[in-house]
Design an enzyme around this catalytic site. Structure first.
Site, PDB file in Angstrom:
ATOM      1  N   LYS A  14       0.880  -1.186   0.126  1.00 56.87           N
ATOM      2  CA  LYS A  14      -0.052  -0.062   0.143  1.00 56.87           C
ATOM      3  C   LYS A  14       0.871   1.151   0.153  1.00 56.87           C
ATOM      4  O   LYS A  14       0.638   2.091  -0.899  1.00 56.87           O
ATOM      5  CB  LYS A  14      -0.924   0.193   1.411  1.00 56.87           C
ATOM      6  N   ARG A  92      -9.950   0.177   9.383  1.00 55.24           N
ATOM      7  CA  ARG A  92      -9.209  -0.808   9.381  1.00 55.24           C
ATOM      8  C   ARG A  92     -10.130  -1.935  10.178  1.00 55.24           C
ATOM      9  O   ARG A  92      -9.506  -3.147  10.719  1.00 55.24           O
ATOM     10  CB  ARG A  92      -7.953  -0.577  10.324  1.00 55.24           C
ATOM     11  N   ARG A 131      12.239  -6.426   5.444  1.00 52.30           N
ATOM     12  CA  ARG A 131      11.902  -5.082   5.062  1.00 52.30           C
ATOM     13  C   ARG A 131      13.013  -4.127   5.992  1.00 52.30           C
ATOM     14  O   ARG A 131      12.859  -4.115   7.141  1.00 52.30           O
ATOM     15  CB  ARG A 131      10.765  -4.582   5.047  1.00 52.30           C
ATOM     16  N   ARG A 164      11.388  -1.625  11.204  1.00 49.16           N
ATOM     17  CA  ARG A 164      10.316  -1.296  12.012  1.00 49.16           C
ATOM     18  C   ARG A 164      10.138  -2.287  13.037  1.00 49.16           C
ATOM     19  O   ARG A 164      10.422  -3.471  13.060  1.00 49.16           O
ATOM     20  CB  ARG A 164       9.027  -1.299  11.356  1.00 49.16           C
ATOM     21  N   ARG A 175      -0.139  -9.309  13.253  1.00 47.21           N
ATOM     22  CA  ARG A 175      -0.905  -8.240  12.393  1.00 47.21           C
ATOM     23  C   ARG A 175      -1.609  -9.202  11.471  1.00 47.21           C
ATOM     24  O   ARG A 175      -2.712  -8.584  11.072  1.00 47.21           O
ATOM     25  CB  ARG A 175       0.315  -7.424  11.799  1.00 47.21           C
TER      26      ARG A 175
HETATM   27  P1  ADP Z   1       0.779  -2.278   8.581  1.00 46.87           P
HETATM   28  O1  ADP Z   1       2.204  -2.483   7.776  1.00 46.87           O
HETATM   29  O2  ADP Z   1       0.636  -3.573   9.515  1.00 46.87           O
HETATM   30  O3  ADP Z   1      -0.308  -2.017   7.543  1.00 46.87           O
HETATM   31  P2  ADP Z   1       0.734   0.365   9.364  1.00 46.87           P
HETATM   32  O4  ADP Z   1       1.857   0.979   9.329  1.00 46.87           O
HETATM   33  O5  ADP Z   1      -0.420   0.741   8.686  1.00 46.87           O
HETATM   34  O6  ADP Z   1       0.945  -1.134   9.474  1.00 46.87           O
HETATM   35  O7  ADP Z   1       0.126   0.367  11.000  1.00 46.87           O
HETATM   36  C1  ADP Z   1       1.049   0.246  12.024  1.00 46.87           C
HETATM   37  C2  ADP Z   1       0.206   0.064  13.454  1.00 46.87           C
HETATM   38  O8  ADP Z   1      -0.432   1.125  13.721  1.00 46.87           O
HETATM   39  C3  ADP Z   1      -1.014  -1.048  13.302  1.00 46.87           C
HETATM   40  O9  ADP Z   1      -0.454  -2.298  13.626  1.00 46.87           O
HETATM   41  C4  ADP Z   1      -2.009  -0.473  14.405  1.00 46.87           C
HETATM   42  O10 ADP Z   1      -1.495  -0.749  15.581  1.00 46.87           O
HETATM   43  C5  ADP Z   1      -1.855   0.915  14.088  1.00 46.87           C
HETATM   44  N1  ADP Z   1      -2.697   1.375  13.071  1.00 46.87           N
HETATM   45  C6  ADP Z   1      -2.382   2.070  12.054  1.00 46.87           C
HETATM   46  N2  ADP Z   1      -3.860   2.291  11.451  1.00 46.87           N
HETATM   47  C7  ADP Z   1      -4.724   1.964  12.287  1.00 46.87           C
HETATM   48  C8  ADP Z   1      -6.075   2.175  12.347  1.00 46.87           C
HETATM   49  N3  ADP Z   1      -6.810   2.600  11.279  1.00 46.87           N
HETATM   50  N4  ADP Z   1      -6.777   1.528  13.307  1.00 46.87           N
HETATM   51  C9  ADP Z   1      -6.121   0.872  14.436  1.00 46.87           C
HETATM   52  N5  ADP Z   1      -4.901   1.035  14.537  1.00 46.87           N
HETATM   53  C10 ADP Z   1      -4.250   1.440  13.483  1.00 46.87           C
END
Ligand code: ADP
Length: 225
Positions: A14, A92, A131, A164, A175
């Site tokens: 994404k 989400r 990564r 990360r 996740r």
């Molecule tokens: P990923 O690579 O898992 O898609 P993101 O960078 O989008 O991760 O998000 C990292 C973390 O931030 C998630 O695992 C969650 O804890 C939190 N997070 C991000 N967006 C949301 C959301 N819309 N609702 C709840 N938690 C979120």
């Protein structure tokens, strides 16, 4: 003002695709995960509250995310960046779909559509666990698919690459579990509304981008390329 939702599991690409779409359409990028990480690096109390959940691979409370999204939209409006926006990582869960509906209505934003990237689980784990990125220039690498010339160092500026905190195998599995249980049902909501397109995302960034733009260009009224 139009919005696009870029949807998909962690590691589906994404962020990579959003960056390319931003360049193509000149739209803003709203990635809730990036926003939390930035807030954390500033020791913002909002993110400190979210930190343990993020580290564990769990979702942050909906109310907190909603507040961040609203604040970001207000900021974009104040800056006059109000042509279009790409949501990445939001909504989400199904409750967040309702929150986003309300936010879009309040702000007068039309949802152009939702694109879901599909990638099989084993590849997601490999992409995420391998990564790392350069803290200086932002360039990303993957030790399996796209390693730096010198291990652990950025090709461009020699900085030490960073990973990360949530990109370790245990948190990645969590996740993916949270994605399956809480996030994937969002797809059905948008499918039911006739607003969903599914795009295979397992090959390289360029073919995925071409598939995406073939779908999104007409949504944005752009047919020139
Ligand atoms: P990923 O690579 O898992 O898609 P993101 O960078 O989008 O991760 O998000 C990292 C973390 O931030 C998630 O695992 C969650 O804890 C939190 N997070 C991000 N967006 C949301 C959301 N819309 N609702 C709840 N938690 C979120």
């Amino acid at each position: 003002m139009q919005a696009l939702i870029l949807f998909g599991p962690p590691g589906s690409g994404k962020g990579t695709q959003a960056a390319r779409l931003v360049e193509r359409y000149g739209w803003a990028h709203l990635a809730t995960g990036d926003m939390f990480r930035e807030a954390l690096s500033r020791n913002d109390p909002v993110a400190v509250e979210a930190q343990d959940l993020m580290k564990a691979g769990r979702l942050v409370p909906d109310e907190l995310v909603g507040r961040m999204v609203r604040a970001k939209l207000q900021q974009l409006k104040n800056e006059g960046r109000w042509d279009g926006i790409i949501f990445d990582g939001y909504p989400r869960n199904v409750a967040q779909v309702g929150h986003l509906d309300a936010i879009l209505t309040e702000c007068g934003i039309a949802l152009a559509g939702v694109v879901a990237l599909e990638v099989e689980d084993e590849l997601l784990v490999k992409r995420l666990a391998g990564r790392c990125s350069c803290p200086t220039c932002g360039k990303t690498y993957n030790i399996h698919f796209d390693p730096p010339r010198t291990a652990g160092r950025c090709d461009t500026d020699g900085s030490t690459l960073v990973c990360r905190l949530d990109d370790n195998e245990q948190t990645i599995r969590e996740r993916l579990r949270v994605y399956r249980e809480q996030t994937r049902p969002v797809i059905e909501v948008y499918r039911g509304r006739g607003q969903l397109a599914v795009v295979p995302g397992s090959d390289g960034p360029q073919p995925v981008f071409e598939r995406l733009t073939a779908i999104v260009d007409p949504w944005t009224g752009r047919h020139d390329r």
